[in-house]
Write a protein that holds these residues in place. Structure first.
Motif, PDB file in Angstrom:
ATOM      1  N   ALA A 109      51.864 -15.683  -5.916  1.00 47.20           N
ATOM      2  CA  ALA A 109      52.948 -16.060  -5.000  1.00 47.20           C
ATOM      3  C   ALA A 109      53.442 -17.477  -5.289  1.00 47.20           C
ATOM      4  CB  ALA A 109      52.478 -15.947  -3.554  1.00 47.20           C
ATOM      5  N   GLY A 110      52.499 -18.373  -5.620  1.00 46.41           N
ATOM      6  CA  GLY A 110      52.886 -19.749  -5.923  1.00 46.41           C
ATOM      7  C   GLY A 110      53.742 -19.859  -7.166  1.00 46.41           C
ATOM      8  N   VAL A 111      53.377 -19.116  -8.216  1.00 42.79           N
ATOM      9  CA  VAL A 111      54.188 -19.116  -9.438  1.00 42.79           C
ATOM     10  C   VAL A 111      55.565 -18.534  -9.166  1.00 42.79           C
ATOM     11  CG1 VAL A 111      54.393 -18.116 -11.746  1.00 42.79           C
ATOM     12  CG2 VAL A 111      52.200 -19.052 -10.986  1.00 42.79           C
ATOM     13  N   GLY A 112      55.614 -17.450  -8.374  1.00 44.14           N
ATOM     14  CA  GLY A 112      56.906 -16.864  -8.011  1.00 44.14           C
ATOM     15  C   GLY A 112      57.763 -17.826  -7.213  1.00 44.14           C
ATOM     16  N   ALA A 113      57.132 -18.554  -6.288  1.00 41.50           N
ATOM     17  CA  ALA A 113      57.865 -19.536  -5.492  1.00 41.50           C
ATOM     18  C   ALA A 113      58.425 -20.648  -6.373  1.00 41.50           C
ATOM     19  CB  ALA A 113      56.947 -20.119  -4.425  1.00 41.50           C
ATOM     20  N   LEU A 114      57.599 -21.109  -7.320  1.00 39.99           N
ATOM     21  CA  LEU A 114      58.044 -22.167  -8.234  1.00 39.99           C
ATOM     22  C   LEU A 114      59.221 -21.699  -9.083  1.00 39.99           C
ATOM     23  CD1 LEU A 114      57.566 -24.982  -9.449  1.00 39.99           C
ATOM     24  CD2 LEU A 114      55.949 -23.926 -11.040  1.00 39.99           C
ATOM     25  N   PHE A 115      59.146 -20.472  -9.567  1.00 38.23           N
ATOM     26  CA  PHE A 115      60.230 -19.915 -10.379  1.00 38.23           C
ATOM     27  C   PHE A 115      61.522 -19.811  -9.572  1.00 38.23           C
ATOM     28  CE2 PHE A 115      62.525 -16.111 -11.969  1.00 38.23           C
ATOM     29  CZ  PHE A 115      62.845 -16.568 -13.243  1.00 38.23           C
ATOM     30  N   LEU A 116      61.422 -19.328  -8.339  1.00 43.95           N
ATOM     31  CA  LEU A 116      62.606 -19.207  -7.483  1.00 43.95           C
ATOM     32  C   LEU A 116      63.185 -20.584  -7.141  1.00 43.95           C
ATOM     33  CD1 LEU A 116      61.363 -16.386  -5.100  1.00 43.95           C
ATOM     34  CD2 LEU A 116      63.238 -16.207  -6.750  1.00 43.95           C
ATOM     35  N   LEU A 117      62.302 -21.556  -6.922  1.00 45.72           N
ATOM     36  CA  LEU A 117      62.773 -22.900  -6.605  1.00 45.72           C
ATOM     37  C   LEU A 117      63.532 -23.514  -7.771  1.00 45.72           C
ATOM     38  CD1 LEU A 117      62.937 -25.396  -4.816  1.00 45.72           C
ATOM     39  CD2 LEU A 117      60.676 -26.067  -5.659  1.00 45.72           C
ATOM     40  N   GLN A 118      63.021 -23.347  -8.992  1.00 41.75           N
ATOM     41  CA  GLN A 118      63.709 -23.913 -10.156  1.00 41.75           C
ATOM     42  C   GLN A 118      65.106 -23.307 -10.293  1.00 41.75           C
ATOM     43  OE1 GLN A 118      62.156 -26.528 -11.353  1.00 41.75           O
ATOM     44  NE2 GLN A 118      60.552 -25.863  -9.946  1.00 41.75           N
ATOM     45  N   ASN A 119      65.223 -22.004 -10.032  1.00 38.21           N
ATOM     46  CA  ASN A 119      66.524 -21.355 -10.114  1.00 38.21           C
ATOM     47  C   ASN A 119      67.444 -21.796  -8.989  1.00 38.21           C
ATOM     48  OD1 ASN A 119      66.748 -19.048 -12.323  1.00 38.21           O
ATOM     49  ND2 ASN A 119      64.624 -19.104 -11.637  1.00 38.21           N
ATOM     50  N   ALA A 120      66.891 -22.051  -7.812  1.00 41.95           N
ATOM     51  CA  ALA A 120      67.700 -22.561  -6.707  1.00 41.95           C
ATOM     52  C   ALA A 120      68.245 -23.947  -7.026  1.00 41.95           C
ATOM     53  CB  ALA A 120      66.872 -22.600  -5.424  1.00 41.95           C
ATOM     54  N   LEU A 121      67.392 -24.802  -7.602  1.00 44.54           N
ATOM     55  CA  LEU A 121      67.811 -26.161  -7.951  1.00 44.54           C
ATOM     56  C   LEU A 121      68.803 -26.157  -9.097  1.00 44.54           C
ATOM     57  CD1 LEU A 121      64.330 -27.924  -7.735  1.00 44.54           C
ATOM     58  CD2 LEU A 121      66.179 -28.008  -6.058  1.00 44.54           C
TER      59      LEU A 121
END
Length: 290
Positions: A206-218
């Motif tokens: 879940a943490g890796v998925g969250a990090l991936f989604l955050l990078q795309n949001a930024l």
């Protein structure tokens, strides 16, 4: 007090990491969006790696905070990430915050105090009982799929906002899984039970998925679009997990009025703070993200 202290330390680390990651991600082309190549390119940037280092520090602090306090108390404290980052950045860059930024700091701080005071999260258990994780994970998966699908149909700031919400949900899920995992240590089951729990490894996923989604949001749009959704989404979804999975309680009824006012104050404050050049990773002195 220990949980609050480590929640504040988590906020400082996470907020600084978000600014550094934004500086790195904003330099990449739109063609990298939602692709693994995005992470590959970011790995070559020292600014982004520094942000990841702070993410690791934040994860350790968050684990301590969740182990010693309710998730409905710990996670909402993270709304102070952006105000703390701007205050630190203004000191580091020897520049003054604009009056509007100070109003943003005041709005977020007042909103957090009002929200926690009105909701008064209490009680709850350290572990999730029975098969409660099954419907929680199914509902979370459906929600994430719908939000990401909607984001892929949009562009720029709308996409950034939706992906920020998806990242917030993933971070809230990470916190809930982590709290359930560390409960085995508190229960005296030993380090072996901790490392053998499925929740620990689900936390990593879940943490890796969250990090991936955050990078795309930024990468998709401005911090003004992604930060409010990330900040408020994490807090509100975490409270939902706390109530439904851990049996924590929050006040409702007429208390919803000050709670909604708190959400409005935090939203307005985050939007104002995210407009600051310091929040987007710039300073009075020009720096190149490397």
């Amino acid at each position: 007090m220990i949980s609050v202290l480590f929640a504040v330390l988590t906020s400082i680390s996470n907020a600084c990491a978000a600014v550094l990651q934004r500086r790195a991600a904003s330099t990449l082309p739109d063609s990298d969006a939602m692709r693994l190549s995005l992470i590959g390119h970011l790995l070559r940037k020292r600014v982004w790696l520094a942000g990841i280092g702070l993410v690791i520090v934040a994860a350790i602090c968050q684990g301590v905070a969740l182990a010693t306090g309710p998730i409905a108390v710990v996670q909402p404290i993270f709304v102070i990430e952006l105000p703390l980052t701007l205050l630190i950045a203004s000191y580091a860059f020897r520049t003054r915050l604009a009056p509007s930024a100070w109003l943003g700091v005041a709005a977020v701080t007042a909103g957090l105090a009002l929200g926690l005071g009105a909701a008064a999260p209490t009680g709850g258990t350290d572990t999730v009982k029975g098969l409660s994780w099954v419907p929680a994970l199914v509902i979370t998966g459906i929600f994430e799929a719908l939000v990401i699908a909607a984001a892929l149909r949009t562009r720029r700031n709308t996409r950034a906002a939706l992906l920020g919400l998806a990242a917030a949900c993933a971070y809230a899920l990470t916190a809930a899984l982590l709290k359930d995992a560390v409960a085995s240590l508190e229960a005296g089951a030993g380090i072996g039970a901790f490392f053998s729990s499925w929740q620990l490894y689900a936390t990593g996923v879940a943490g890796v998925g969250a990090l991936f989604l955050l990078q795309n949001a930024l990468q998709a749009g401005s911090l003004v679009a992604s930060q409010p959704m990330l900040t408020l989404g994490d807090a509100l979804i975490s409270i939902t997990y706390g109530v439904t999975l851990f049996g924590e309680t929050v006040r409702t009824g007429w208390w919803l009025l000050p709670e909604l006012l708190a959400v409005a104050l935090i939203t307005a404050g985050c939007i104002e703070l995210a407009r600051s050049p310091l929040a987007s990773g710039t300073s009075p002195h020009k720096h190149r993200a490397r």
